[in-house]
Design a protein around this motif. Structure first.
Motif, PDB file in Angstrom:
ATOM      1  N   ASP A  25      52.339  41.384  53.774  1.00 56.65           N
ATOM      2  CA  ASP A  25      51.407  40.596  54.594  1.00 56.65           C
ATOM      3  C   ASP A  25      50.030  41.239  54.619  1.00 56.65           C
ATOM      4  O   ASP A  25      48.999  40.550  54.564  1.00 56.65           O
ATOM      5  N   VAL A  26      50.024  42.574  54.710  1.00 54.38           N
ATOM      6  CA  VAL A  26      48.752  43.304  54.725  1.00 54.38           C
ATOM      7  C   VAL A  26      48.014  43.087  53.413  1.00 54.38           C
ATOM      8  O   VAL A  26      46.802  42.832  53.391  1.00 54.38           O
ATOM      9  N   GLN A  27      48.751  43.185  52.295  1.00 55.27           N
ATOM     10  CA  GLN A  27      48.142  42.982  50.988  1.00 55.27           C
ATOM     11  C   GLN A  27      47.579  41.568  50.860  1.00 55.27           C
ATOM     12  O   GLN A  27      46.486  41.361  50.325  1.00 55.27           O
ATOM     13  N   GLU A  28      48.314  40.592  51.375  1.00 53.77           N
ATOM     14  CA  GLU A  28      47.863  39.202  51.312  1.00 53.77           C
ATOM     15  C   GLU A  28      46.579  39.003  52.110  1.00 53.77           C
ATOM     16  O   GLU A  28      45.650  38.321  51.661  1.00 53.77           O
ATOM     17  N   GLN A  29      46.507  39.607  53.288  1.00 55.48           N
ATOM     18  CA  GLN A  29      45.309  39.496  54.117  1.00 55.48           C
ATOM     19  C   GLN A  29      44.114  40.177  53.459  1.00 55.48           C
ATOM     20  O   GLN A  29      42.979  39.683  53.523  1.00 55.48           O
ATOM     21  N   MET A  30      44.384  41.312  52.794  1.00 52.10           N
ATOM     22  CA  MET A  30      43.309  42.016  52.083  1.00 52.10           C
ATOM     23  C   MET A  30      42.774  41.170  50.939  1.00 52.10           C
ATOM     24  O   MET A  30      41.556  41.119  50.689  1.00 52.10           O
ATOM     25  N   THR A  31      43.679  40.505  50.226  1.00 45.50           N
ATOM     26  CA  THR A  31      43.266  39.642  49.112  1.00 45.50           C
ATOM     27  C   THR A  31      42.426  38.466  49.626  1.00 45.50           C
ATOM     28  O   THR A  31      41.404  38.111  49.029  1.00 45.50           O
ATOM     29  N   LYS A  32      42.869  37.869  50.720  1.00 41.32           N
ATOM     30  CA  LYS A  32      42.106  36.761  51.305  1.00 41.32           C
ATOM     31  C   LYS A  32      40.716  37.211  51.726  1.00 41.32           C
ATOM     32  O   LYS A  32      39.730  36.491  51.509  1.00 41.32           O
ATOM     33  N   LYS A  33      40.657  38.384  52.326  1.00 40.03           N
ATOM     34  CA  LYS A  33      39.360  38.917  52.768  1.00 40.03           C
ATOM     35  C   LYS A  33      38.446  39.165  51.566  1.00 40.03           C
ATOM     36  O   LYS A  33      37.254  38.863  51.589  1.00 40.03           O
ATOM     37  N   ARG A  34      39.039  39.718  50.498  1.00 40.63           N
ATOM     38  CA  ARG A  34      38.269  39.994  49.291  1.00 40.63           C
ATOM     39  C   ARG A  34      37.730  38.697  48.684  1.00 40.63           C
ATOM     40  O   ARG A  34      36.580  38.625  48.256  1.00 40.63           O
ATOM     41  N   ARG A  35      38.571  37.664  48.651  1.00 41.36           N
ATOM     42  CA  ARG A  35      38.146  36.373  48.088  1.00 41.36           C
ATOM     43  C   ARG A  35      37.017  35.758  48.914  1.00 41.36           C
ATOM     44  O   ARG A  35      36.080  35.198  48.363  1.00 41.36           O
ATOM     45  N   LYS A  36      37.110  35.892  50.217  1.00 39.84           N
ATOM     46  CA  LYS A  36      36.064  35.362  51.096  1.00 39.84           C
ATOM     47  C   LYS A  36      34.735  36.062  50.822  1.00 39.84           C
ATOM     48  O   LYS A  36      33.678  35.419  50.741  1.00 39.84           O
ATOM     49  N   GLU A  37      34.801  37.385  50.661  1.00 37.23           N
ATOM     50  CA  GLU A  37      33.588  38.155  50.371  1.00 37.23           C
ATOM     51  C   GLU A  37      32.991  37.739  49.036  1.00 37.23           C
ATOM     52  O   GLU A  37      31.764  37.664  48.879  1.00 37.23           O
ATOM     53  N   LEU A  38      33.874  37.470  48.041  1.00 40.46           N
ATOM     54  CA  LEU A  38      33.396  37.048  46.721  1.00 40.46           C
ATOM     55  C   LEU A  38      32.681  35.711  46.794  1.00 40.46           C
ATOM     56  O   LEU A  38      31.621  35.513  46.189  1.00 40.46           O
ATOM     57  N   LEU A  39      33.290  34.775  47.521  1.00 39.34           N
ATOM     58  CA  LEU A  39      32.680  33.449  47.640  1.00 39.34           C
ATOM     59  C   LEU A  39      31.312  33.519  48.304  1.00 39.34           C
ATOM     60  O   LEU A  39      30.413  32.737  47.982  1.00 39.34           O
ATOM     61  N   GLU A  40      31.155  34.473  49.217  1.00 35.78           N
ATOM     62  CA  GLU A  40      29.877  34.617  49.908  1.00 35.78           C
ATOM     63  C   GLU A  40      28.797  35.183  48.997  1.00 35.78           C
ATOM     64  O   GLU A  40      27.614  34.860  49.145  1.00 35.78           O
ATOM     65  N   GLN A  41      29.193  36.035  48.026  1.00 37.50           N
ATOM     66  CA  GLN A  41      28.198  36.652  47.146  1.00 37.50           C
ATOM     67  C   GLN A  41      28.097  35.958  45.776  1.00 37.50           C
ATOM     68  O   GLN A  41      27.149  36.187  45.030  1.00 37.50           O
TER      69      GLN A  41
END
Length: 416
Positions: A25-41
């Motif tokens: 679950d932690v890994q999944e949340q980290m991946t989601k956070k990373r994807r969100k950051e990518l979409l922003e940049q």
């Protein structure tokens, strides 16, 4: 226990141990956070084509338009590809800015994995603090460390510290091997320090060999030391390490290193005339390690009649007192304490009124005596654990004769 008294690591450990925290679950949340950051940049639009495949652009200086298209079957795969793309670019950017200052701790940890000699790692760190810390060279990106930059650095280093060849070699291990490590990491293609040439004959400070009488026990001195050590063992005294005088006498007969001497076991006597040197006591960590200083130090040493005698006397003494130990010169189940032997060398030198000479000087005396006795050089090298006879001759060969004995030998040699 209050919440404030529990640190973050304890909370995580507790959660993992009690299955409160799911790493997936932690890994999944980290991946989601990373994807969100990518979409922003990510500045390019992500769209779905008429073929239902997802597309976007990324920067690529090798393309005429300065960008290239990424196409994937679904949006999730496309975002995964973007993560890989940006991770790679971050790594490339990091490698471009990587300096010796940031690489050094990582390299030292890597270096420590390949040796059991903790004292060696401490010496490297000491050299870092002395020769590298607070210098400009450690702030230059490793990719910019070319031959000219390193040539200037190396020559200034030699001049600033008036270095000998050995000092230069030891202190540049950090730069040399850290750059090799950078090659392995793929940060640079080759080690530029290997291209730097040092004219040692002109630049390195010459080391004058120390006077012979300071490096070995002279013939008249060693006789007195033998007498004092034997009397010290034989006479009633409250010496805690009672067998240490015998260990001193044994060292003069075998030339073993102090750490090897302390760790000698009866099981090392593998034949009537030889003892196997295969371990040592490491005083820095107060432990016995099942190896010697170098691979060449694992060796068989000839036991003289006197050496055998000292072993038998030690064994008899241990038996009389009911001491059960596997160590030849110990009066406990532990190895002989190295400080007890070092103390006796100091004590004996003070008693006979000569400069302090350590156990290592006894080793030099042993080697010099063998060479004086015309024992084959290669045999000497093997028995003392040297990899090269140049080490034996250059660093361990000294004249043990007194001035009067030297004069008599010269007169005899030149007599018509």
């Amino acid at each position: 226990m209050t919440t404030e008294s529990v640190n973050f690591k304890e909370i995580i450990d507790f959660a993992l141990k009690n299955d409160i925290l799911n790493l997936d679950d932690v890994q999944e949340q980290m991946t989601k956070k990373r994807r969100k950051e990518l979409l922003e940049q990510h500045t390019y639009k992500i769209w779905q084509g008429t073929d239902s495949r997802y597309r976007t652009y990324v920067d690529d200086s090798t393309k005429p338009a300065g960008r290239r298209m990424i196409t994937k079957t679904n949006e999730e795969d496309l975002l995964d590809a973007l993560i890989d793309y940006y991770d790679l670019h971050e790594q490339e950017a990091s490698s471009k800015s990587l300096t010796l200052e940031t690489l050094y701790p990582q390299w030292l940890d890597y270096k420590a994995l390949h040796t059991n000699a903790k004292n060696y790692i401490r010496r490297i760190d000491s050299d870092w603090n002395k020769y590298y810390m607070n210098t400009d060279i450690i702030h230059i990106p490793i990719k910019n460390l070319n031959k000219l930059t390193l040539d200037t650095w190396a020559h200034k280093l030699i001049q600033t510290y008036s270095m000998t060849k050995k000092q230069y070699y030891n202190c540049t291990i950090i730069m040399r091997q850290a750059l090799d490590y950078a090659v392995d990491l793929g940060v640079i293609g080759n080690n530029p320090l290997l291209e730097v040439h040092i004219d040692g004959k002109r630049l390195f400070r010459k080391v004058k060999k120390k006077p012979d009488h300071t490096q070995v026990f002279l013939t008249d001195e060693i006789l007195v030391v033998y007498h004092i050590a034997w009397e010290h063992f034989s006479s009633p005294n409250k010496l805690f390490h009672k067998l240490s005088p015998l260990a001193v006498l044994f060292q003069f007969q075998t030339g073993v290193r102090l750490g090897e001497l302390c760790a000698l076991k009866y099981s090392d006597i593998e034949s009537e005339n030889f003892i196997h040197i295969q371990r040592m006591f490491r005083y820095e960590t107060n432990e016995v390690v099942e190896h010697t200083k170098t691979e060449y130090s694992d060796r068989n040493v000839f036991l003289t009649a006197d050496a055998k005698k000292y072993i038998q006397i030690a064994k008899k003494y241990q038996k009389q007192l009911g001491i059960k130990t596997e160590y030849i010169f110990s009066t406990t189940a532990e190895p002989l304490a190295s400080w007890s032997v070092a103390y006796l060398y100091k004590k004996y030198c003070e008693e006979i009124g000569i400069i302090k000479k350590s156990s290592h000087k006894a080793r030099k005396t042993y080697i010099s005596a063998l060479l004086d006795g015309k024992v084959n050089l290669n045999t000497v090298r093997e028995m003392v654990g040297h990899s090269d006879e140049r080490t034996t001759l250059g660093n361990y060969c000294f004249d043990r004769n007194t001035e009067i004995e030297k004069a008599n030998l010269i007169e005899k040699a030149l007599a018509c």
